[in-house]
Design a protein around this motif. Structure first.
Motif, PDB file in Angstrom:
ATOM      1  N   HIS A  61       0.838  -1.193   0.000  1.00 20.90           N
ATOM      2  CA  HIS A  61       0.000   0.000   0.000  1.00 20.90           C
ATOM      3  C   HIS A  61       0.879   1.251   0.000  1.00 20.90           C
ATOM      4  O   HIS A  61       0.549   2.254  -0.631  1.00 20.90           O
ATOM      5  CB  HIS A  61      -0.917   0.000   1.219  1.00 20.90           C
ATOM      6  N   TYR A  62       1.996   1.150   0.674  1.00 19.25           N
ATOM      7  CA  TYR A  62       2.877   2.317   0.794  1.00 19.25           C
ATOM      8  C   TYR A  62       3.956   2.387  -0.287  1.00 19.25           C
ATOM      9  O   TYR A  62       4.401   3.461  -0.647  1.00 19.25           O
ATOM     10  CB  TYR A  62       3.545   2.330   2.162  1.00 19.25           C
ATOM     11  N   PHE A  63       4.382   1.223  -0.755  1.00 12.75           N
ATOM     12  CA  PHE A  63       5.446   1.207  -1.756  1.00 12.75           C
ATOM     13  C   PHE A  63       5.069   0.291  -2.915  1.00 12.75           C
ATOM     14  O   PHE A  63       4.462  -0.749  -2.715  1.00 12.75           O
ATOM     15  CB  PHE A  63       6.757   0.742  -1.123  1.00 12.75           C
ATOM     16  N   ALA A  64       5.484   0.704  -4.089  1.00 18.31           N
ATOM     17  CA  ALA A  64       5.122  -0.063  -5.282  1.00 18.31           C
ATOM     18  C   ALA A  64       5.855  -1.389  -5.334  1.00 18.31           C
ATOM     19  O   ALA A  64       5.338  -2.378  -5.863  1.00 18.31           O
ATOM     20  CB  ALA A  64       5.428   0.758  -6.528  1.00 18.31           C
ATOM     21  N   SER A  65       7.043  -1.439  -4.802  1.00 15.98           N
ATOM     22  CA  SER A  65       7.845  -2.652  -4.871  1.00 15.98           C
ATOM     23  C   SER A  65       9.053  -2.497  -3.947  1.00 15.98           C
ATOM     24  O   SER A  65       9.302  -1.429  -3.392  1.00 15.98           O
ATOM     25  CB  SER A  65       8.346  -2.877  -6.294  1.00 15.98           C
ATOM     26  N   GLU A  72      13.817   4.871  -2.541  1.00 19.85           N
ATOM     27  CA  GLU A  72      13.454   5.946  -1.623  1.00 19.85           C
ATOM     28  C   GLU A  72      14.434   5.999  -0.446  1.00 19.85           C
ATOM     29  O   GLU A  72      14.795   7.084   0.024  1.00 19.85           O
ATOM     30  CB  GLU A  72      12.023   5.743  -1.119  1.00 19.85           C
ATOM     31  N   LEU A  73      14.866   4.835  -0.007  1.00 23.11           N
ATOM     32  CA  LEU A  73      15.835   4.801   1.088  1.00 23.11           C
ATOM     33  C   LEU A  73      17.138   5.489   0.683  1.00 23.11           C
ATOM     34  O   LEU A  73      17.729   6.242   1.455  1.00 23.11           O
ATOM     35  CB  LEU A  73      16.109   3.354   1.502  1.00 23.11           C
ATOM     36  N   ILE A  74      17.590   5.216  -0.527  1.00 21.67           N
ATOM     37  CA  ILE A  74      18.817   5.848  -1.012  1.00 21.67           C
ATOM     38  C   ILE A  74      18.664   7.366  -0.994  1.00 21.67           C
ATOM     39  O   ILE A  74      19.511   8.089  -0.467  1.00 21.67           O
ATOM     40  CB  ILE A  74      19.154   5.370  -2.442  1.00 21.67           C
TER      41      ILE A  74
END
Lengths: 212, 212
Positions: A61-65, A72-74
């Motif tokens: 729900h929050y992340f596509a994959s 996003e973390l990077i």
DNA sequence: TTGATATTAGACCGCTCGTCTATTAAAAAC
DNA sequence: GTTTTTAATAGACGAGCGGTCTAATATCAA
């Protein structure tokens, strides 16, 4: 007698007291912790979810994959340290620009100590895994290094203008050298579980800046 | 019409012509290639086997587990570079000891270039993965670094006795600095897919050795 | 009140991984 | 020359993974 494992009801939960503060944020935090310790490949989504107590269904729900999650973390990690860098390098209470850089380094060192030298640099970690990572990551990682390096280079130039560094020093090159060596030091500090590699590198780096 | 995919009979194959030269050795070579590119976790046994054309079942005849396989790779890799180091550092045709160290570095650089900067250092790679690796690996990896470092330190001391380095230089510390920075440089070179980080580090390292 | 949206639980699929068992050839022992 | 042991292989197996999906439930806006 059955043990009831607290059967969470499915569906959106009722907000009780705290509105379960930002699940997404928690996932990202847990992600940083895991990626800095073990890297991208070794980190499982399930594991991240478990560490935060969030069920699997929520993740997508929050992340596509997983790839999007990592990307996003990077970006976040890059931005976080860019900010930290800027905060120190613009610290007017320290007149010498080199001292500001030293302050940033001390901050980063404290960070490693806080996690008992079990976590490395997310960017460096993923850099090692290049061969096993989504192709798009490489550019992102390089961009982060380029950004960090530019900030340090600017700091060195100001120090140079300030007379803290000899005029013939190539600040751009020294900034590159700094990040190359720093990442190596972080790697070793993590492996040895102690701050010594960081200290050795920092000492040598500043010594090299002075006389030439 | 079915395509017969050359149905290999099970059981030990009859030796035909070449006695299928050392499967074990081939597996180790393929292992080094994969671990230096992607690390331990991302490397699958299947993949290693496929790259050598050996079926899966054979693996556990030669190695007790993936962990044992990795441990052997660490030791072999450590010994391989120790030997390479010794070869260069004892090269009598080069009078200056620092030039011998430079020769080793050039050799290592050529190695990275040969693989198009896609492979890093196996020891450094696994160092990053510490959090996800068998606990026993850490000591092994540290031992390899200690060994390499001792050899470089000895070289620097000989150079010092030879007047190539100022007397007040702490050779042990400089040797530590060398490996810290070199690993960082290898990491960046792999990420950027070019030799520049290696060059920048090496230049700075020798510059730092000279004046202090 | 109704509908749209946010957030969750957990089953499910296809795939890969590391391990194990059964099978066959070669070499050694008798 | 027969038997036993060892070397080397083929492929089955279970576990776990990442990713997706459906169903359930709450919140919020209309």
């Amino acid at each position: 007698m059955e043990i009831q494992p607290l059967p969470r009801r499915r569906g959106r939960p009722p907000r009780q007291g705290e509105p379960r503060q930002d699940t997404r944020e928690q996932l990202l935090r847990a992600g940083v912790a895991s990626l800095t310790e073990k890297g991208f490949v070794a980190t499982g989504i399930d594991e991240v979810l478990r560490s935060v107590g969030v069920p699997k269904g929520s993740f997508y729900h929050y992340f596509a994959s997983k790839e999007a999650f990592g990307a996003e973390l990077i970006d976040r990690y890059g931005a976080y340290f860019a900010k930290k860098l800027e905060r120190h390098l613009a610290d007017e209470t320290l007149p010498a620009h080199l001292d500001r850089l030293r302050a940033f380094i001390a901050d980063a060192q404290a960070g490693m100590a806080r996690h008992d030298y079990r976590r490395g640099c997310l960017i460096g970690n993923l850099g090692q895994e290049t061969g096993a990572l989504p192709a798009a990551y490489s550019n992102r990682l390089n961009a982060v290094f380029a950004d960090w390096q530019a900030r340090v280079a600017a700091c060195l130039k100001r120090a140079q203008a300030n007379g803290e560094i000899a005029a013939q020093v190539d600040c751009e090159r020294q900034a590159a050298f700094f990040w190359i060596g720093w990442e190596g030091a972080v790697l070793r500090a993590k492996l040895e579980r102690r701050p010594r590699p960081l200290e050795i590198f920092v000492e040598a780096f500043f010594a090299g800046l002075q006389q030439r």
